[in-house]
Design a protein around this motif. Structure first.
Motif, short mmCIF file in Angstrom:
data_model
loop_
_atom_site.label_atom_id
_atom_site.label_comp_id
_atom_site.label_asym_id
_atom_site.label_seq_id
_atom_site.Cartn_x
_atom_site.Cartn_y
_atom_site.Cartn_z
N SER A 1 0.84 -1.19 0.00
CA SER A 1 0.00 0.00 0.00
C SER A 1 0.88 1.24 0.00
N THR A 2 0.51 2.20 -0.85
CA THR A 2 1.24 3.46 -0.95
C THR A 2 0.27 4.60 -0.70
N SER A 3 0.71 5.58 0.06
CA SER A 3 -0.08 6.78 0.32
C SER A 3 0.65 7.98 -0.25
N LYS A 4 -0.07 8.83 -0.99
CA LYS A 4 0.50 10.05 -1.53
C LYS A 4 -0.30 11.23 -1.01
N TYR A 5 0.41 12.16 -0.38
CA TYR A 5 -0.22 13.33 0.21
C TYR A 5 0.04 14.54 -0.69
N TYR A 6 -1.02 15.20 -1.11
CA TYR A 6 -0.92 16.38 -1.96
C TYR A 6 -1.21 17.61 -1.10
N THR A 7 -0.15 18.33 -0.76
CA THR A 7 -0.28 19.47 0.13
C THR A 7 -0.69 20.74 -0.61
N ILE A 8 -1.22 21.67 0.15
CA ILE A 8 -1.59 22.98 -0.39
C ILE A 8 -0.57 23.99 0.14
N GLY A 9 0.02 24.75 -0.75
CA GLY A 9 0.99 25.76 -0.34
C GLY A 9 2.24 25.16 0.27
N GLU A 10 2.72 25.77 1.32
CA GLU A 10 3.97 25.38 1.96
C GLU A 10 3.77 24.39 3.11
N PHE A 11 2.59 23.85 3.25
CA PHE A 11 2.30 22.93 4.35
C PHE A 11 3.19 21.69 4.26
N GLU A 12 3.75 21.26 5.39
CA GLU A 12 4.59 20.06 5.45
C GLU A 12 4.00 19.08 6.45
N ILE A 13 3.98 17.82 6.06
CA ILE A 13 3.51 16.77 6.95
C ILE A 13 4.71 16.27 7.75
N LYS A 14 4.53 16.14 9.06
CA LYS A 14 5.61 15.69 9.93
C LYS A 14 5.73 14.17 9.86
N GLU A 15 6.96 13.70 10.00
CA GLU A 15 7.24 12.26 9.91
C GLU A 15 6.43 11.47 10.94
N GLU A 16 6.23 12.01 12.13
CA GLU A 16 5.47 11.28 13.15
C GLU A 16 3.99 11.15 12.75
N GLN A 17 3.46 12.11 11.98
CA GLN A 17 2.09 12.00 11.48
C GLN A 17 1.98 10.87 10.46
N ILE A 18 2.97 10.77 9.59
CA ILE A 18 2.97 9.70 8.59
C ILE A 18 3.10 8.34 9.28
N LYS A 19 3.99 8.24 10.25
CA LYS A 19 4.18 6.98 10.98
C LYS A 19 2.91 6.59 11.72
N ALA A 20 2.22 7.54 12.34
CA ALA A 20 0.98 7.24 13.05
C ALA A 20 -0.08 6.69 12.09
N GLY A 21 -0.19 7.28 10.92
CA GLY A 21 -1.14 6.80 9.91
C GLY A 21 -0.78 5.41 9.43
N LYS A 22 0.51 5.19 9.22
CA LYS A 22 0.99 3.87 8.77
C LYS A 22 0.70 2.81 9.83
N ASP A 23 0.92 3.14 11.09
CA ASP A 23 0.66 2.20 12.18
C ASP A 23 -0.82 1.84 12.25
N LYS A 24 -1.69 2.82 12.06
CA LYS A 24 -3.14 2.56 12.09
C LYS A 24 -3.55 1.67 10.92
N SER A 25 -3.00 1.93 9.75
CA SER A 25 -3.32 1.12 8.57
C SER A 25 -2.84 -0.32 8.78
N SER A 26 -1.66 -0.47 9.31
CA SER A 26 -1.11 -1.80 9.56
C SER A 26 -1.98 -2.57 10.56
N ALA A 27 -2.44 -1.90 11.60
CA ALA A 27 -3.30 -2.54 12.59
C ALA A 27 -4.62 -2.97 11.96
N LEU A 28 -5.16 -2.15 11.06
CA LEU A 28 -6.40 -2.50 10.37
C LEU A 28 -6.21 -3.73 9.50
N TYR A 29 -5.13 -3.78 8.72
CA TYR A 29 -4.86 -4.94 7.87
C TYR A 29 -4.69 -6.20 8.72
N LYS A 30 -4.00 -6.09 9.85
CA LYS A 30 -3.79 -7.25 10.71
C LYS A 30 -5.12 -7.74 11.29
#
Length: 103
Positions: free
Chosen positions: A61-90
């Motif tokens: 599974s791949t996730s692509k985030y399309y930001t508006i302007g100069e907004f940056e997603i923090k690495e811990e936000q991406i990891k939290a989302g990945k952990d939730k997705s992994s838990a759902l698949y399991k």
């Protein structure tokens, strides 16, 4: 709203379904998952393929985030989302293994 979800409203759009190649993609196009208009959309692409051993399968599974302007997603936000997705698949995997007639 889903139980346990931090989001109250999310609208998805199916982008592609490829039954032959066991892949699909969809986008989150509206809702509070887009962080109050910080994100234009989030695209999720999923592909299932047989495992090399021939027993079971591999789900990528791949996730692509399309930001508006100069907004940056923090690495811990991406990891939290990945952990939730992994838990759902399991959880889905455990359910299907325990209930083979469900699919």
């Amino acid at each position: 709203m889903y139980a346990g979800s931090q989001f109250k409203y999310v609208k998805h759009k199916v982008e592609a379904v490829d039954k032959e190649n066991l892949s699909y993609s969809y986008s989150v196009i509206e809702g509070d998952a887009l962080m109050k208009n910080a994100l234009e959309k989030i695209v999720y692409e999923t592909k299932v393929s047989p495992s090399p051993s021939g027993v079971g399968s591999i789900c990528k599974s791949t996730s692509k985030y399309y930001t508006i302007g100069e907004f940056e997603i923090k690495e811990e936000q991406i990891k939290a989302g990945k952990d939730k997705s992994s838990a759902l698949y399991k959880a889905i995997e455990a359910y299907l293994l325990a209930n083979p007639d469900a699919y």
